[in-house]
Design a protein around this motif. Structure first.
Motif, PDB file in Angstrom:
ATOM      1  N   HIS A  89       0.817  -1.173   0.031  1.00  0.00           N
ATOM      2  CA  HIS A  89       0.040  -0.086  -0.006  1.00  0.00           C
ATOM      3  C   HIS A  89       0.941   1.396  -0.068  1.00  0.00           C
ATOM      4  O   HIS A  89       0.370   2.376  -0.175  1.00  0.00           O
ATOM      5  CB  HIS A  89      -0.959  -0.140   1.202  1.00  0.00           C
ATOM      6  N   LEU A  90       2.244   0.856   0.239  1.00  0.00           N
ATOM      7  CA  LEU A  90       2.941   2.304   0.174  1.00  0.00           C
ATOM      8  C   LEU A  90       4.186   1.932  -0.535  1.00  0.00           C
ATOM      9  O   LEU A  90       4.926   0.750  -0.171  1.00  0.00           O
ATOM     10  CB  LEU A  90       3.409   2.665   1.430  1.00  0.00           C
ATOM     11  N   ALA A  91       4.450   2.416  -1.461  1.00  0.00           N
ATOM     12  CA  ALA A  91       5.779   2.094  -2.554  1.00  0.00           C
ATOM     13  C   ALA A  91       6.675   3.317  -3.005  1.00  0.00           C
ATOM     14  O   ALA A  91       5.997   4.655  -2.569  1.00  0.00           O
ATOM     15  CB  ALA A  91       5.507   1.386  -3.795  1.00  0.00           C
ATOM     16  N   TYR A  92       7.840   2.920  -2.990  1.00  0.00           N
ATOM     17  CA  TYR A  92       8.775   4.272  -3.524  1.00  0.00           C
ATOM     18  C   TYR A  92       9.465   4.019  -4.954  1.00  0.00           C
ATOM     19  O   TYR A  92       9.620   2.724  -4.958  1.00  0.00           O
ATOM     20  CB  TYR A  92       9.875   4.625  -2.278  1.00  0.00           C
ATOM     21  N   ILE A  93       9.669   4.928  -5.378  1.00  0.00           N
ATOM     22  CA  ILE A  93      10.759   4.927  -6.801  1.00  0.00           C
ATOM     23  C   ILE A  93      12.006   5.600  -6.158  1.00  0.00           C
ATOM     24  O   ILE A  93      11.912   6.850  -5.726  1.00  0.00           O
ATOM     25  CB  ILE A  93       9.949   5.879  -7.697  1.00  0.00           C
ATOM     26  N   TYR A  94      12.999   4.778  -6.112  1.00  0.00           N
ATOM     27  CA  TYR A  94      14.349   5.278  -5.628  1.00  0.00           C
ATOM     28  C   TYR A  94      15.138   5.679  -6.987  1.00  0.00           C
ATOM     29  O   TYR A  94      15.715   4.863  -7.889  1.00  0.00           O
ATOM     30  CB  TYR A  94      15.222   4.177  -4.760  1.00  0.00           C
ATOM     31  N   ILE A  95      15.194   6.987  -7.204  1.00  0.00           N
ATOM     32  CA  ILE A  95      15.999   7.336  -8.476  1.00  0.00           C
ATOM     33  C   ILE A  95      17.174   8.224  -8.093  1.00  0.00           C
ATOM     34  O   ILE A  95      17.431   8.828  -7.093  1.00  0.00           O
ATOM     35  CB  ILE A  95      14.952   8.392  -9.070  1.00  0.00           C
ATOM     36  N   ARG A  96      18.135   7.827  -8.737  1.00  0.00           N
ATOM     37  CA  ARG A  96      19.484   8.541  -8.734  1.00  0.00           C
ATOM     38  C   ARG A  96      19.408  10.071  -8.505  1.00  0.00           C
ATOM     39  O   ARG A  96      18.564  10.531  -9.453  1.00  0.00           O
ATOM     40  CB  ARG A  96      20.580   8.110  -9.574  1.00  0.00           C
ATOM     41  N   LEU A 116      -3.270   2.552  -2.830  1.00  0.00           N
ATOM     42  CA  LEU A 116      -1.766   2.688  -2.884  1.00  0.00           C
ATOM     43  C   LEU A 116      -1.349   4.133  -3.043  1.00  0.00           C
ATOM     44  O   LEU A 116      -2.014   4.965  -3.882  1.00  0.00           O
ATOM     45  CB  LEU A 116      -1.441   1.896  -4.123  1.00  0.00           C
ATOM     46  N   GLU A 117      -0.273   4.387  -2.411  1.00  0.00           N
ATOM     47  CA  GLU A 117       0.536   5.593  -2.542  1.00  0.00           C
ATOM     48  C   GLU A 117       1.969   5.379  -3.234  1.00  0.00           C
ATOM     49  O   GLU A 117       2.365   4.244  -2.450  1.00  0.00           O
ATOM     50  CB  GLU A 117       0.675   6.279  -1.215  1.00  0.00           C
ATOM     51  N   ILE A 118       2.489   6.057  -4.120  1.00  0.00           N
ATOM     52  CA  ILE A 118       3.780   5.990  -4.534  1.00  0.00           C
ATOM     53  C   ILE A 118       4.696   7.294  -4.318  1.00  0.00           C
ATOM     54  O   ILE A 118       3.954   8.388  -4.769  1.00  0.00           O
ATOM     55  CB  ILE A 118       3.950   5.424  -5.850  1.00  0.00           C
ATOM     56  N   HIS A 119       5.624   7.338  -3.917  1.00  0.00           N
ATOM     57  CA  HIS A 119       6.357   8.495  -3.849  1.00  0.00           C
ATOM     58  C   HIS A 119       7.995   8.286  -4.397  1.00  0.00           C
ATOM     59  O   HIS A 119       8.519   7.213  -4.341  1.00  0.00           O
ATOM     60  CB  HIS A 119       6.614   9.030  -2.200  1.00  0.00           C
ATOM     61  N   VAL A 120       8.323   9.563  -5.062  1.00  0.00           N
ATOM     62  CA  VAL A 120       9.676   9.430  -5.268  1.00  0.00           C
ATOM     63  C   VAL A 120      10.698  10.093  -4.565  1.00  0.00           C
ATOM     64  O   VAL A 120      10.388  10.763  -3.623  1.00  0.00           O
ATOM     65  CB  VAL A 120       9.902  10.564  -6.536  1.00  0.00           C
TER      66      VAL A 120
END
Ligand SMILES: Cc1cc2nc3c(=O)[nH]c(=O)nc-3n(C[C@H](O)[C@H](O)[C@H](O)COP(=O)(O)O)c2cc1C
Ligand code: SF4
Ligand code: FES
Lengths: 206, 466
Positions: free
Chosen positions: B131-138, B172-176
């Protein structure tokens, strides 16, 4: 985004005292978590303050995480984008905001290469030095910038011109290896950079 | 005729295709998510029933999809390790660190078709009760982070993200989350530490397998950008259809990043194993060969950490003959199919799918010195063999490529490299920094030894005239 001038930047907005817990940095030693001053190689920035609208934006970022500490990289980026570097006061402010000891934030500044402890030039040129770019001429490109700008191409680390306008730095692979040599000028990528293109990039840096 | 097979990058470079949500929707965007969310529970022969998410997890396993981030580990198997009984939340992190030298494929997806990646992520999250996800971007991908933030906002506005997605009761929430210039953040446990706001010090496994003790000590899935895009296509096509792409055990497509001394460097999406290294380097639809008058010298086949191939190397590989029986075949390095298993069988790996080509104008000692400097700079410093070894190797190679070598340097380098990996370090960076040195120095030993000998002779000649 870099500040417009390289002289100490005045943050826009009022020196803030926000209701949400003091937007100005607490003096070292006053935060409940901060019992010791950090062994700081960081610059002083006595006029550091965070305007309320920025505090609100940062609090929104903090809200993205179940644990506040997770937001530290994002806060460091935000502060650096605004002020051009990360000062001792900035580290202490972030630590207070995230309920951490300043050392917890300081150790990030010394670990992650993108955080600057010195004011960098208004234009930050990052040139990729890793293999594909080296094969494509990135060492020559770096040399070209340094000689044009009167910098030492073999000096250690980032080099900044006397007038504070340019910083030239070698960095590792920028994930654009198919168009070597690759560089960044502040946020923008430039690919397949010949010396002629390099001169154009410098021309545009006003 | 070898050719590209564009599935993930199907629209990316077509004129008029833009990265906004309307364009994506016009091209069938988010239809697969809808399909995934609407999957009804299925009765199983044993009387139990499989929920929609369980079925998706099964599909991914059956599709044979292998991770595109580096290790090529089965995606479905990785998902099956997730501890679903802990009562803790499960997190998913999209690894958009793209920091392995030579690799520039995830950037294409992020810049040109961000919604595809987000749709793949949402489906993967749904399949795993996240339900909570992240995008780990350089950190250097500032533009990429802006693009993703905008795309996420568009997805929220259309209710593909947020509460009660498409009215199906799933939240669902997604954060950068942005990194800040450290290669080791690509390693999944380093990434997790970094996402917790700490130095990216990889964690020791066991016990810290992300599937059990990941982000905030909760079960966590870390997948590469391209892997998550592929999940969308698995669910779209169904596992059997998907597995028809590529070759057995090496299914689907993958985006190859080709750089170095070829005429047409760039990214090419191909069916896994359907093209050879020769095709990728020499065929006019891919690399187009070397520059005029040049000979091939070496190929780094799977990102800078993979072991180098020398031109002309031969390998004995077991392959399926026409009658389905295993036959041993001798293959020139250029005839190796570009897949996971063949490259491993040949002693290297396809890693992040990044090929770096060196022709005979390249100075092999300098090339290795360049990579060694990268690893010396990027070691996180926790483990002594890695921290010290990577630095010693870099210093020795710097000497050797600057006229200050010694005869013993080749052996010295191998001795250091042999003593870093193999369980002496916390993470696979130990392997990553040793493999290039081990393979370059072994396969081009003459050049390394000659360089050191020349330098010694020159020095003693200078000494003698003094
Ligand atoms: C030193 C090191 C660097 C890595 N860098 C990356 C990277 O930049 N991007 C990536 O997706 N995976 C990277 N990986 C692999 C990740 O640890 C992880 O296996 C991967 O993200 C899993 O995704 P996948 O199963 O979808 O391939 C790296 C691994 C190591 C050991
Ligand atoms: S192997 Fe190297 S990079 Fe990995 S944890 Fe140890 S010191 Fe850090
Ligand atoms: S080697 Fe320069 S961008 Fe990758």
């Amino acid at each position: 985004m870099k500040p417009d001038t390289v002289s100490p930047t005045k943050p826009s907005g009022t020196p803030a005292e926000s209701a949400a817990g003091g937007a100005t940095a607490p003096p070292a030693g006053e935060s409940p978590h901060n019992t010791q001053p950090i062994p700081s190689s960081l610059r002083e920035q006595p006029d550091f303050s965070v305007p309320p609208e920025m505090t609100a934006a940062l609090d929104e970022l903090i809200g993205h995480y179940p644990k506040k500490r997770s937001a530290s990289l994002m806060l460091l980026h935000a502060v650096q984008e605004r002020y051009g570097y990360v000062s001792r006061q900035a580290v202490e402010w972030i630590a207070a905001r995230l309920e951490l000891a300043p050392i917890n934030v300081y150790e990030l500044v010394t670990f992650y290469p993108m955080f600057q402890r010195e004011r960098t030039g208004k234009f930050h040129l990052r040139i990729c030095r890793t293999l594909s770019c080296a094969l494509g001429g990135s060492y020559e490109l770096h040399e070209h910038f340094c000689s044009k700008l009167g910098l030492d191409a073999h000096g250690h680390g980032a080099q900044t011109t006397r007038d504070g306008k340019f910083t030239v730095e070698f960095v590792e692979c920028l994930a654009s290896c198919g168009t070597a040599p690759v560089m960044m000028c502040n946020d923008a990528f430039y690919e397949g950079v010949s010396t002629a293109k390099a001169d154009e990039i410098l021309e545009k840096c006003k | 005729m070898p050719q590209e097979y564009r599935q993930i990058l199907k629209y990316a470079d077509t004129p008029g295709y833009t990265r906004d949500i309307d364009c994506y929707l016009r091209h069938g965007g988010y239809q697969v998510l809808r399909k995934a969310l609407e999957l009804p529970a299925k009765a199983l022969p044993d009387g139990k029933s499989a929920s929609g998410p369980e079925q998706i997890r099964d599909q991914v396993k059956l599709s044979g999809l292998r991770g595109r981030g580096g290790a090529g580990f089965s995606c479905g198997l990785k998902w099956s390790f997730v501890d679903r009984r802990s009562g803790k939340p499960i997190y998913l992190i999209c690894n958009a660190d793209e920091s392995e030298p030579g690799t520039f494929k995830d950037k294409q997806i992020i810049h040109k078709d961000p919604h595809q990646m987000i749709e793949g992520m949402i489906i993967s999250c749904y399949a795993n009760d996240v339900h909570l996800a992240y995008i780990y971007i350089r950190g250097e991908f500032m533009e990429g982070a802006r693009i993703l933030n905008q795309a996420l906002q568009e997805a929220r506005d259309r209710n593909f993200l947020g509460r009660n997605i498409l009215g199906k009761g799933y939240d669902l929430e997604i954060h950068v989350h942005r990194g800040a210039g450290a290669y080791i953040c690509g390693e999944e446990t380093g990434l997790i530490e970094s996402l917790e706001g700490k130095r990216a010090y990889p964690r020791i496994k066991p016990p810290y397998f992300p599937a059990v003790l990941g982000l905030y000590m909760c079960p966590t899935i870390v997948n590469n950008v391209e892997t998550l895009c592929a999940v969308k296509h698995v669910v779209d096509l169904g596992p059997a259809e998907y597995a028809k792409l590529g070759t057995p055990n090496n299914t689907g497509t993958r985006i190859v990043s080709l750089s170095g001394q070829v005429k047409r460097p760039g990214y090419y999406e191909v069916e896994v194993g359907k093209v050879t290294l020769r095709d990728l380097i020499f065929d006019p639809v891919f690399g187009g060969g070397l520059r005029e008058g040049r000979q091939l010298k070496a190929i780094i086949p799977g990102g800078s950490s993979s072991k180098v191939f020398k031109a002309g190397e031969k390998f004995k590989l077991k392959r399926k003959g026409p009658d389905g029986k295993d036959v041993e075949q001798e293959l020139d390095v250029l005839d190796l199919p570009y897949d996971f298993d063949s490259l491993i069988a040949a002693g290297s790996m396809s890693g992040s799918g990044a090929i770096i080509v060196l022709d005979d104008s390249a100075d092999i000692v300098k090339a290795l010195a360049n990579l060694a400097e990268f690893y010396a700079h990027e070691s996180c410093g926790q483990c002594t063999p890695c921290r010290e070894g990577s630095l010693w190797m870099s210093k020795a190679l710097h000497r050797l490529s600057h006229g200050q070598g010694r005869k013993i340097d080749a052996d010295y380098l191998l001795k250091i490299a042999d003593n870093i990996p193999g369980g002496r370090t916390i993470c696979a960076f130990g392997e990553a920094c040793s493999w290039p040195v081990q393979s370059f120095v072994t396969k081009f030993k003459d050049e390394f030894a000659a360089r050191g000998a020349q330098d010694e002779e020159r020095r003693s000649a200078v000494g003698a005239t003094k």
